[in-house]
Design an enzyme around this catalytic site. Structure first.
Site, PDB file in Angstrom:
ATOM      1  N   LYS A 245       0.867  -1.191   0.000  1.00 18.38           N
ATOM      2  CA  LYS A 245       0.000   0.000   0.000  1.00 18.38           C
ATOM      3  C   LYS A 245       0.898   1.234   0.000  1.00 18.38           C
ATOM      4  O   LYS A 245       1.656   1.460   0.938  1.00 18.38           O
ATOM      5  CB  LYS A 245      -0.909  -0.010   1.242  1.00 18.38           C
ATOM      6  CG  LYS A 245      -1.704   1.292   1.454  1.00 18.38           C
ATOM      7  CD  LYS A 245      -2.662   1.209   2.649  1.00 18.38           C
ATOM      8  CE  LYS A 245      -3.329   2.564   2.930  1.00 18.38           C
ATOM      9  NZ  LYS A 245      -4.201   2.560   4.122  1.00 18.38           N
ATOM     10  N   ASP A 250      -2.661  10.152   3.267  1.00 22.53           N
ATOM     11  CA  ASP A 250      -4.053   9.747   3.464  1.00 22.53           C
ATOM     12  C   ASP A 250      -4.772  10.786   4.323  1.00 22.53           C
ATOM     13  O   ASP A 250      -4.678  10.774   5.548  1.00 22.53           O
ATOM     14  CB  ASP A 250      -4.099   8.361   4.146  1.00 22.53           C
ATOM     15  CG  ASP A 250      -5.533   7.877   4.368  1.00 22.53           C
ATOM     16  OD1 ASP A 250      -6.461   8.495   3.801  1.00 22.53           O
ATOM     17  OD2 ASP A 250      -5.712   6.877   5.096  1.00 22.53           O
ATOM     18  N   LYS A 257     -10.379  12.814   7.709  1.00 23.99           N
ATOM     19  CA  LYS A 257      -9.877  12.458   9.041  1.00 23.99           C
ATOM     20  C   LYS A 257      -9.887  13.683   9.945  1.00 23.99           C
ATOM     21  O   LYS A 257      -9.593  14.793   9.475  1.00 23.99           O
ATOM     22  CB  LYS A 257      -8.426  11.977   8.934  1.00 23.99           C
ATOM     23  CG  LYS A 257      -8.256  10.559   8.412  1.00 23.99           C
ATOM     24  CD  LYS A 257      -6.795  10.156   8.441  1.00 23.99           C
ATOM     25  CE  LYS A 257      -6.562   8.809   7.792  1.00 23.99           C
ATOM     26  NZ  LYS A 257      -7.185   7.688   8.499  1.00 23.99           N
ATOM     27  N   ASP A 268       1.460   6.350   5.536  1.00 21.08           N
ATOM     28  CA  ASP A 268       0.548   5.384   4.904  1.00 21.08           C
ATOM     29  C   ASP A 268       1.170   4.748   3.650  1.00 21.08           C
ATOM     30  O   ASP A 268       0.543   3.936   2.988  1.00 21.08           O
ATOM     31  CB  ASP A 268      -0.777   6.086   4.563  1.00 21.08           C
ATOM     32  CG  ASP A 268      -1.978   5.174   4.777  1.00 21.08           C
ATOM     33  OD1 ASP A 268      -1.834   4.145   5.464  1.00 21.08           O
ATOM     34  OD2 ASP A 268      -3.056   5.483   4.234  1.00 21.08           O
ATOM     35  N   ASP A 327     -12.254   6.946   3.544  1.00 23.11           N
ATOM     36  CA  ASP A 327     -11.019   6.759   4.313  1.00 23.11           C
ATOM     37  C   ASP A 327     -10.595   5.283   4.338  1.00 23.11           C
ATOM     38  O   ASP A 327      -9.495   4.963   4.780  1.00 23.11           O
ATOM     39  CB  ASP A 327     -11.215   7.302   5.738  1.00 23.11           C
ATOM     40  CG  ASP A 327      -9.904   7.488   6.473  1.00 23.11           C
ATOM     41  OD1 ASP A 327      -8.840   7.454   5.807  1.00 23.11           O
ATOM     42  OD2 ASP A 327      -9.942   7.666   7.707  1.00 23.11           O
ATOM     43  N   GLU A 329      -9.533   3.607   1.976  1.00 24.10           N
ATOM     44  CA  GLU A 329      -9.029   3.692   0.598  1.00 24.10           C
ATOM     45  C   GLU A 329      -7.960   2.658   0.301  1.00 24.10           C
ATOM     46  O   GLU A 329      -7.809   2.233  -0.840  1.00 24.10           O
ATOM     47  CB  GLU A 329      -8.495   5.100   0.325  1.00 24.10           C
ATOM     48  CG  GLU A 329      -7.049   5.366   0.784  1.00 24.10           C
ATOM     49  CD  GLU A 329      -6.805   5.185   2.275  1.00 24.10           C
ATOM     50  OE1 GLU A 329      -7.754   5.322   3.059  1.00 24.10           O
ATOM     51  OE2 GLU A 329      -5.655   4.891   2.664  1.00 24.10           O
ATOM     52  N   ARG A 331      -7.679  -0.460   1.004  1.00 28.92           N
ATOM     53  CA  ARG A 331      -8.203  -1.741   0.515  1.00 28.92           C
ATOM     54  C   ARG A 331      -8.652  -1.626  -0.947  1.00 28.92           C
ATOM     55  O   ARG A 331      -8.642  -2.621  -1.664  1.00 28.92           O
ATOM     56  CB  ARG A 331      -9.334  -2.229   1.438  1.00 28.92           C
ATOM     57  CG  ARG A 331     -10.524  -1.329   1.500  1.00 28.92           C
ATOM     58  CD  ARG A 331     -11.450  -1.676   2.676  1.00 28.92           C
ATOM     59  NE  ARG A 331     -10.906  -1.186   3.956  1.00 28.92           N
ATOM     60  CZ  ARG A 331     -11.469  -1.398   5.141  1.00 28.92           C
ATOM     61  NH1 ARG A 331     -12.589  -2.109   5.238  1.00 28.92           N
ATOM     62  NH2 ARG A 331     -10.911  -0.926   6.246  1.00 28.92           N
TER      63      ARG A 331
HETATM   64  N1  BES Z   1      -4.352   4.544   6.764  1.00 27.03           N
HETATM   65  C1  BES Z   1      -5.482   4.296   7.570  1.00 27.03           C
HETATM   66  C2  BES Z   1      -5.214   3.287   8.689  1.00 27.03           C
HETATM   67  C3  BES Z   1      -4.241   3.721   9.773  1.00 27.03           C
HETATM   68  C4  BES Z   1      -4.735   4.300  10.928  1.00 27.03           C
HETATM   69  C5  BES Z   1      -2.915   3.474   9.659  1.00 27.03           C
HETATM   70  C6  BES Z   1      -3.852   4.643  11.933  1.00 27.03           C
HETATM   71  C7  BES Z   1      -2.026   3.837  10.651  1.00 27.03           C
HETATM   72  C8  BES Z   1      -2.499   4.406  11.796  1.00 27.03           C
HETATM   73  C9  BES Z   1      -6.611   3.709   6.720  1.00 27.03           C
HETATM   74  O1  BES Z   1      -6.658   4.121   5.402  1.00 27.03           O
HETATM   75  C10 BES Z   1      -7.887   4.109   7.365  1.00 27.03           C
HETATM   76  O2  BES Z   1      -8.129   5.271   7.458  1.00 27.03           O
HETATM   77  N2  BES Z   1      -8.694   3.125   7.785  1.00 27.03           N
HETATM   78  C11 BES Z   1      -9.925   3.374   8.431  1.00 27.03           C
HETATM   79  C12 BES Z   1     -10.900   2.365   7.927  1.00 27.03           C
HETATM   80  C13 BES Z   1     -12.327   2.640   8.317  1.00 27.03           C
HETATM   81  C14 BES Z   1     -12.821   3.917   7.675  1.00 27.03           C
HETATM   82  C15 BES Z   1     -13.187   1.471   7.882  1.00 27.03           C
HETATM   83  C16 BES Z   1      -9.716   3.227   9.940  1.00 27.03           C
HETATM   84  O3  BES Z   1      -8.919   2.384  10.352  1.00 27.03           O
HETATM   85  O4  BES Z   1     -10.309   3.992  10.682  1.00 27.03           O
HETATM   86 ZN    ZN Z   2      -4.808   4.699   4.570  1.00 27.46          ZN
HETATM   87 ZN    ZN Z   3      -7.713   5.966   5.147  1.00 28.39          ZN
END
Ligand code: BES
Ligand code: ZN
Ligand code: ZN
Length: 486
Positions: A245, A250, A257, A268, A327, A329, A331
């Site tokens: 990834k 992000d 966020k 990220d 967010d 994204e 996946r």
């Molecule tokens: N890049 C983030 C995940 C992340 C969070 C990595 C904290 C490192 C530290 C990812 O893209 C994300 O935002 N995931 C969301 C998914 C949710 C919206 C289903 C999350 O984990 O809140």
């Molecule tokens: Zn991310």
């Molecule tokens: Zn994200």
């Protein structure tokens, strides 16, 4: 940094300083000087004790284990780097095999000494650049000097592969765009005869129907890149494909966020840099595998052209995706990259991603999640990567959680209907894009916790750690040995 093995007693070695690991209760070890005994009397064998007059640094270690030795050597280097000395000597400490013992010592120094100081005006340099290891101070069985020397070489390779990944992750989002990542991959490939690279732009992504990947990129000022690195040595036991990834930033997109959570999201791209670090390390270790790194590089930004919650995307594999949260994204990018990766017909397919905050909540900041459909493969990765010191926990899929990513409008939703089990539901989303024949050959590593640290930990300074790089190199090295011995 030079690390040398010397087949001499430690007292016969000339050096500016001496480092002694105090392992449990070995305070009466013959090489501890009488003059130090008084100071050591009150020393509990925890933390460091620096005796400047006798030129000695004592470091407490609970047990002779690879990762404790890494931490001890990192702390020795950091305690001494500010002094006007050029070297220190230390005995060989055996944790398990001779090769991995010296590997751990070298990694400790190189990982512990890593700093990202590009943007500091006051860059402190150190004169300490040599470590002398005495192989005659160890009282146990004979040390295999050839293996111990191998370990020194290999530890330098694995640590610099991880530090390469750290440099990329730590770089700021203004500089480290998808195009920058692509040019870094080109430079990497140009350094090795058996590494090549292909860089693909938007037109290719469109031709390939990588609409999920493209949607994430849509409101970014920087175009996306699909980066495909290949390390192909003469002799290959298997074909291994890593997918990374590569979100160079992000912001969350329209599902923006909150400010506190956006900070650190330059990290990220850690999965992508881990995949590049693995290629670098594999080429230098001359691992007997054909190794591919498939990287989806883009930003996730916000603007008038952003993809939206409520959109439906038709991915490369033909699976349609309901967007419920922009967010989630990573996946989406991975879905298309995993589809591309399976066309390479891998024997082993491993994706690495800072995928979910839920994984950090569940496992803590120091541990990555391992997911997949093969119990044996998950176990094997965890076991064979174990001596790297990277921590992994296996997270199990189940069909109840699978229910949560069902969509009423498309084949799958990018966001689970419950906020619980988020690391696993993200893994289950990816599983939707794995064809039957690759189900048992695929692993998903969620490195969201350890990839980037807000506080220093063990031998890592705050910032990027290179999570996934050494674990994968240790895994592949052990796997090669297993396959050769069989
Ligand atoms: N890049 C983030 C995940 C992340 C969070 C990595 C904290 C490192 C530290 C990812 O893209 C994300 O935002 N995931 C969301 C998914 C949710 C919206 C289903 C999350 O984990 O809140
Ligand atoms: Zn991310
Ligand atoms: Zn994200």
């Amino acid at each position: 940094m030079k690390v040398k093995l010397l087949d001499r007693k430690i007292n016969e070695i000339e050096a500016d300083f001496e480092v002694i690991l105090v392992v449990d209760k070995n305070l009466n070890h013959e090489f501890i000087k009488d003059t130090d005994k008084f100071a050591l009397f009150n020393y509990k064998g925890e933390g460091n004790l620096l005796l400047a007059e006798s030129g000695r640094l004592y470091i407490g270690v609970k047990a002779l284990e690879y990762d404790r030795v890494r931490t001890a050597l990192a702390s020795a280097y950091n305690a001494l780097k500010g002094y006007a000395i050029k070297n220190f000597k230390i005995a060989f400490y055996k944790c398990g095999c001779d090769r991995r013992s010296t590997m751990a010592m070298v990694e400790g120094v190189l990982l512990g000494g890593y700093e990202f100081n590009k943007y500091k005006s006051d860059k402190k340099s150190s004169s300490l650049n040599e470590i002398l290891i005495s192989t005659q101070e160890y009282s146990g069985e004979q040390i295999d000097l050839q293996k111990a020397n191998f370990g020194i070489e290999q530890g330098a390779i694995t640590a610099s592969a991880a530090n390469f990944a750290r440099d990329g992750v730590n770089e700021i989002p203004e500089i480290y765009t998808p195009e920058k990542m692509a040019s870094e991959a080109e430079i990497l490939a140009s350094n090795y005869d058996d590494v090549s690279v292909k860089i693909y732009d938007e037109d290719f992504l469109r031709e390939q129907n990588m609409n999920a990947f493209l949607a994430v990129n849509r409101s970014s000022a920087h175009p996306p890149r699909l980066i495909h690195l290949i390390y192909k040595p003469q002799r290959c036991l298997k074909r291994v494909v890593f997918v990374g990834k590569g979100l160079t930033y992000d912001s969350g997109g329209l599902s923006l966020k909150p400010a506190d959570y956006m900070l650190t999201m330059k990290s990220d791209k850690s999965g992508a840099l881990a995949a590049m670090g693995i290629i670098k390390g594999a080429a230098e270790l001359e691992l007997p595998f054909e190794i591919h790194a498939v990287i989806g590089a883009t930003e996730n930004m916000i603007g008038g052209d952003s993809y939206k919650p409520d959109d439906v995307l038709l991915s490369r594999s033909g699976v349609s995706i309901e967007v419920r949260n922009t967010d989630a994204e990573g996946r989406l990018v991975l879905a298309d990259c995993l589809s591309y990766a399976q066309d390479l017909e891998p024997d082993l397919l491993i994706d690495m991603a800072t995928l979910t905050g839920a994984c950090v909540v569940g496992l803590g900041e120091y541990t990555s999640g391992i997911m997949g459909n093969s119990e044996e493969l998950k176990r094997k990765f965890k076991d064979l990567s174990g001596s790297s010191g990277e921590l992994f926990s296996i997270l199990e899929f189940n069909d109840y959680l699978r229910e949560l990513i069902k969509s009423s409008i498309a084949d799958v939703s990018n966001c689970a209907s419950s906020r619980y089990g988020g690391a696993i539901t993200a893994g289950l989303f990816l599983d939707k894009f794995i064809k039957d024949e690759y189900k048992g050959k695929w692993l998903h590593l969620d490195i969201a916790g350890p990839a980037y640290l807000e506080k220093a930990w063990g031998y890592y300074a705050a910032g990027a750690t290179g999570a996934g790089v050494r674990a994968s190199l240790y895994f592949l090295q052990a796997l090669a040995k297993e396959l050769k011995d069989a």
